[in-house]
Design a protein around this motif. Structure first.
Motif, PDB file in Angstrom:
ATOM      1  N   LEU A 158      29.036  46.929  -9.546  1.00 55.66           N
ATOM      2  CA  LEU A 158      28.209  47.182 -10.724  1.00 55.66           C
ATOM      3  C   LEU A 158      26.899  46.389 -10.651  1.00 55.66           C
ATOM      4  CD1 LEU A 158      30.856  47.237 -13.597  1.00 55.66           C
ATOM      5  CD2 LEU A 158      29.616  49.191 -12.642  1.00 55.66           C
ATOM      6  N   LEU A 159      26.974  45.159 -10.162  1.00 55.00           N
ATOM      7  CA  LEU A 159      25.766  44.352 -10.034  1.00 55.00           C
ATOM      8  C   LEU A 159      24.818  44.971  -9.013  1.00 55.00           C
ATOM      9  CD1 LEU A 159      24.051  41.883 -10.587  1.00 55.00           C
ATOM     10  CD2 LEU A 159      25.495  40.591  -8.991  1.00 55.00           C
ATOM     11  N   THR A 160      25.345  45.399  -7.885  1.00 58.49           N
ATOM     12  CA  THR A 160      24.515  46.022  -6.858  1.00 58.49           C
ATOM     13  C   THR A 160      23.853  47.295  -7.378  1.00 58.49           C
ATOM     14  OG1 THR A 160      25.879  45.101  -5.089  1.00 58.49           O
ATOM     15  CG2 THR A 160      24.534  47.042  -4.546  1.00 58.49           C
ATOM     16  N   HIS A 161      24.591  48.068  -8.164  1.00 56.63           N
ATOM     17  CA  HIS A 161      24.024  49.292  -8.730  1.00 56.63           C
ATOM     18  C   HIS A 161      22.824  48.966  -9.619  1.00 56.63           C
ATOM     19  CE1 HIS A 161      23.830  53.033 -11.142  1.00 56.63           C
ATOM     20  NE2 HIS A 161      24.388  53.603 -10.105  1.00 56.63           N
ATOM     21  N   ALA A 162      22.964  47.942 -10.442  1.00 54.04           N
ATOM     22  CA  ALA A 162      21.857  47.544 -11.316  1.00 54.04           C
ATOM     23  C   ALA A 162      20.657  47.071 -10.509  1.00 54.04           C
ATOM     24  CB  ALA A 162      22.321  46.443 -12.265  1.00 54.04           C
ATOM     25  N   GLN A 163      20.907  46.302  -9.475  1.00 54.81           N
ATOM     26  CA  GLN A 163      19.808  45.800  -8.653  1.00 54.81           C
ATOM     27  C   GLN A 163      19.124  46.934  -7.886  1.00 54.81           C
ATOM     28  OE1 GLN A 163      22.114  42.958  -6.471  1.00 54.81           O
ATOM     29  NE2 GLN A 163      21.791  41.308  -7.954  1.00 54.81           N
ATOM     30  N   THR A 164      19.918  47.890  -7.427  1.00 52.97           N
ATOM     31  CA  THR A 164      19.366  49.020  -6.675  1.00 52.97           C
ATOM     32  C   THR A 164      18.500  49.904  -7.552  1.00 52.97           C
ATOM     33  OG1 THR A 164      21.274  49.030  -5.180  1.00 52.97           O
ATOM     34  CG2 THR A 164      19.974  51.070  -5.320  1.00 52.97           C
ATOM     35  N   HIS A 165      18.944  50.096  -8.806  1.00 50.83           N
ATOM     36  CA  HIS A 165      18.251  51.033  -9.690  1.00 50.83           C
ATOM     37  C   HIS A 165      17.405  50.332 -10.750  1.00 50.83           C
ATOM     38  CE1 HIS A 165      20.246  54.393  -7.810  1.00 50.83           C
ATOM     39  NE2 HIS A 165      21.403  53.763  -7.924  1.00 50.83           N
ATOM     40  N   ASP A 166      17.274  49.022 -10.628  1.00 50.19           N
ATOM     41  CA  ASP A 166      16.310  48.236 -11.401  1.00 50.19           C
ATOM     42  C   ASP A 166      16.525  48.312 -12.903  1.00 50.19           C
ATOM     43  OD1 ASP A 166      14.251  46.435 -11.637  1.00 50.19           O
ATOM     44  OD2 ASP A 166      12.711  47.996 -11.787  1.00 50.19           O
ATOM     45  N   GLN A 168      18.935  45.995 -16.056  1.00 56.28           N
ATOM     46  CA  GLN A 168      19.543  44.680 -16.225  1.00 56.28           C
ATOM     47  C   GLN A 168      21.026  44.776 -16.583  1.00 56.28           C
ATOM     48  OE1 GLN A 168      16.172  43.142 -18.797  1.00 56.28           O
ATOM     49  NE2 GLN A 168      16.484  41.393 -17.454  1.00 56.28           N
ATOM     50  N   VAL A 169      21.791  43.865 -16.023  1.00 54.66           N
ATOM     51  CA  VAL A 169      23.178  43.670 -16.427  1.00 54.66           C
ATOM     52  C   VAL A 169      23.187  42.617 -17.528  1.00 54.66           C
ATOM     53  CG1 VAL A 169      25.449  42.784 -15.736  1.00 54.66           C
ATOM     54  CG2 VAL A 169      24.170  44.290 -14.204  1.00 54.66           C
ATOM     55  N   VAL A 170      23.802  42.956 -18.653  1.00 56.53           N
ATOM     56  CA  VAL A 170      23.950  42.010 -19.752  1.00 56.53           C
ATOM     57  C   VAL A 170      25.396  41.534 -19.737  1.00 56.53           C
ATOM     58  CG1 VAL A 170      23.787  41.658 -22.238  1.00 56.53           C
ATOM     59  CG2 VAL A 170      22.159  43.173 -21.077  1.00 56.53           C
ATOM     60  N   ALA A 171      25.591  40.291 -19.385  1.00 52.38           N
ATOM     61  CA  ALA A 171      26.929  39.735 -19.201  1.00 52.38           C
ATOM     62  C   ALA A 171      27.493  39.263 -20.541  1.00 52.38           C
ATOM     63  CB  ALA A 171      26.878  38.569 -18.224  1.00 52.38           C
ATOM     64  N   TYR A 172      28.579  39.926 -20.973  1.00 56.30           N
ATOM     65  CA  TYR A 172      29.244  39.422 -22.176  1.00 56.30           C
ATOM     66  C   TYR A 172      30.486  38.608 -21.794  1.00 56.30           C
ATOM     67  CZ  TYR A 172      32.612  43.458 -22.340  1.00 56.30           C
ATOM     68  OH  TYR A 172      33.585  44.393 -22.084  1.00 56.30           O
ATOM     69  N   SER A 173      30.918  37.780 -22.729  1.00 55.58           N
ATOM     70  CA  SER A 173      32.022  36.822 -22.494  1.00 55.58           C
ATOM     71  C   SER A 173      31.752  35.951 -21.268  1.00 55.58           C
ATOM     72  CB  SER A 173      33.353  37.556 -22.346  1.00 55.58           C
ATOM     73  OG  SER A 173      33.669  38.272 -23.504  1.00 55.58           O
ATOM     74  N   ILE A 202      26.997  29.632 -17.157  1.00 59.42           N
ATOM     75  CA  ILE A 202      25.792  30.370 -17.544  1.00 59.42           C
ATOM     76  C   ILE A 202      24.738  30.289 -16.445  1.00 59.42           C
ATOM     77  CG2 ILE A 202      23.875  30.456 -19.194  1.00 59.42           C
ATOM     78  CD1 ILE A 202      25.892  29.502 -21.342  1.00 59.42           C
ATOM     79  N   ALA A 203      24.561  29.108 -15.866  1.00 57.84           N
ATOM     80  CA  ALA A 203      23.574  28.957 -14.791  1.00 57.84           C
ATOM     81  C   ALA A 203      23.940  29.820 -13.593  1.00 57.84           C
ATOM     82  CB  ALA A 203      23.475  27.492 -14.378  1.00 57.84           C
ATOM     83  N   TRP A 204      25.229  29.926 -13.284  1.00 55.98           N
ATOM     84  CA  TRP A 204      25.681  30.789 -12.181  1.00 55.98           C
ATOM     85  C   TRP A 204      25.296  32.239 -12.443  1.00 55.98           C
ATOM     86  CZ3 TRP A 204      29.948  34.260 -12.975  1.00 55.98           C
ATOM     87  CH2 TRP A 204      30.330  34.978 -11.829  1.00 55.98           C
ATOM     88  N   LEU A 205      25.502  32.713 -13.658  1.00 53.58           N
ATOM     89  CA  LEU A 205      25.113  34.077 -14.007  1.00 53.58           C
ATOM     90  C   LEU A 205      23.613  34.276 -13.819  1.00 53.58           C
ATOM     91  CD1 LEU A 205      27.247  34.591 -17.223  1.00 53.58           C
ATOM     92  CD2 LEU A 205      27.339  36.041 -15.198  1.00 53.58           C
ATOM     93  N   LEU A 206      22.836  33.318 -14.311  1.00 52.53           N
ATOM     94  CA  LEU A 206      21.384  33.470 -14.264  1.00 52.53           C
ATOM     95  C   LEU A 206      20.836  33.355 -12.845  1.00 52.53           C
ATOM     96  CD1 LEU A 206      20.251  31.498 -17.453  1.00 52.53           C
ATOM     97  CD2 LEU A 206      20.944  33.898 -17.220  1.00 52.53           C
ATOM     98  N   SER A 207      21.646  32.862 -11.918  1.00 54.51           N
ATOM     99  CA  SER A 207      21.205  32.778 -10.531  1.00 54.51           C
ATOM    100  C   SER A 207      21.180  34.149  -9.865  1.00 54.51           C
ATOM    101  CB  SER A 207      22.131  31.852  -9.728  1.00 54.51           C
ATOM    102  OG  SER A 207      23.393  32.472  -9.476  1.00 54.51           O
ATOM    103  N   LYS A 208      21.819  35.139 -10.489  1.00 53.10           N
ATOM    104  CA  LYS A 208      21.945  36.465  -9.897  1.00 53.10           C
ATOM    105  C   LYS A 208      20.803  37.363 -10.388  1.00 53.10           C
ATOM    106  CE  LYS A 208      26.928  36.111  -9.375  1.00 53.10           C
ATOM    107  NZ  LYS A 208      26.819  35.946  -7.908  1.00 53.10           N
ATOM    108  N   ASP A 243      31.486  32.431  -6.776  1.00 50.38           N
ATOM    109  CA  ASP A 243      31.670  33.834  -6.385  1.00 50.38           C
ATOM    110  C   ASP A 243      33.067  34.078  -5.817  1.00 50.38           C
ATOM    111  OD1 ASP A 243      29.058  34.399  -7.085  1.00 50.38           O
ATOM    112  OD2 ASP A 243      28.322  34.511  -5.022  1.00 50.38           O
ATOM    113  N   ASP A 244      33.590  33.089  -5.102  1.00 50.67           N
ATOM    114  CA  ASP A 244      34.846  33.261  -4.375  1.00 50.67           C
ATOM    115  C   ASP A 244      36.089  33.018  -5.230  1.00 50.67           C
ATOM    116  OD1 ASP A 244      33.462  33.916  -2.093  1.00 50.67           O
ATOM    117  OD2 ASP A 244      33.536  31.893  -1.244  1.00 50.67           O
ATOM    118  N   ILE A 245      35.917  32.675  -6.492  1.00 51.49           N
ATOM    119  CA  ILE A 245      37.069  32.473  -7.383  1.00 51.49           C
ATOM    120  C   ILE A 245      37.809  33.801  -7.563  1.00 51.49           C
ATOM    121  CG2 ILE A 245      37.746  31.903  -9.754  1.00 51.49           C
ATOM    122  CD1 ILE A 245      35.324  29.985  -9.823  1.00 51.49           C
TER     123      ILE A 245
END
Length: 254
Positions: A158-166, A168-173, A202-208, A243-245
């Motif tokens: 899902l993240l790759t799809h958003a990045q490919t098609h420009d 934003q992913v809005v991360a809930y929870s 939160i910082a991990w999410l924003l790194s993507k 990422d590896d969790i």
């Protein structure tokens, strides 16, 4: 649509002062939904705030039982009334189930966009196939896809799809329902940076790339702490460790 890195999730918020406090400390993206029953609370908070409306992004979602075209229009007007707004910046299909019909539902969203009643069309809890169908049917671009996204549950596809098609992913929870402080890797990284596991998550999410998030908070202390996560930069190794969790906790399955 450029969303702020950190917005405010409002499910369960019952006091308008939470909204005014959030705006006061710097939040500029408020996320709600018809089924949350918080649109009126947000409307009252907005009315009490001196922050310029044009500086804000207010988002809501049409629930699954109201996705027939006439219901989309009617319930969106009801949402605007509760929010005290003439226009909502971002309107989501909350889940593509029940009364969702891709052609008819998305045509109704396109009409709201053409009429400038909404500023952008969002999707939520879609699969890749459902996103592709929506992309092919919508005249307007997809502005955002809102999904559960935290160290214990997220989708690279899902993240790759958003990045490919420009869009934003809005991360809930993003705090995994309050369990990020029990994840060994996240706790260890927080100790290294002398901060909290919540800040690390939160910082991990924003790194993507293409990811923003909407943590819930009610007290000024927690509201400020979540915003402060923008200042934390994790190393590539730290991000890979998260990422590896193992992804074992889906809080909101269909």
């Amino acid at each position: 649509m450029e969303l702020p890195p950190i917005g405010l999730g409002t499910m369960g918020v019952d006091d308008p002062s939470t909204i005014t406090t959030a705006l006061d400390v710097g939040y500029r993206h408020l996320d709600t939904a018809q089924i949350y029953d918080t649109e009126g609370v947000i409307g009252d908070g907005l009315a009490a705030s001196t922050v310029d409306r044009e500086a804000l992004i207010v988002a809501t979602k049409v629930w699954a039982d109201s996705l027939a075209p006439d219901d989309v229009s009617e319930t969106t007007q009801a949402s605007l009334h509760r929010l005290g707004l003439e226009r909502v910046d971002l309107l989501y299909v909350h889940r593509p189930i029940d009364s969702y019909d891709p052609e008819r539902t998305l045509a109704a969203f396109d009409q709201l966009y053409s009429d400038r009643i909404i500023g952008g069309i969002g999707l939520s809890n879609f699969t890749i196939d459902q996103l592709e169908t929506a992309r092919n049917l919508l005249s307007a671009p997809i502005a955002a896809h809102q999904v559960e996204f935290h160290p214990l549950w997220w989708s690279e596809a899902l993240l790759t799809h958003a990045q490919t098609h420009d869009y934003q992913v809005v991360a809930y929870s993003p705090l995994a329902g309050g369990t990020v402080n029990e994840i060994e890797a996240v706790v260890d990284i927080a100790t290294t940076h002398d901060t909290t596991p919540e800040t690390v998550a939160i910082a991990w999410l924003l790194s993507k790339p293409n990811v923003v998030t909407i943590p819930k908070a009610s007290s000024r202390r927690h509201l400020e702490a979540n915003l402060a996560a923008r200042q934390l930069t994790l190393t590539d190794d730290e991000c890979r460790r998260i990422d590896d969790i193992d992804r074992t906790l889906e809080l909101y399955p269909e």
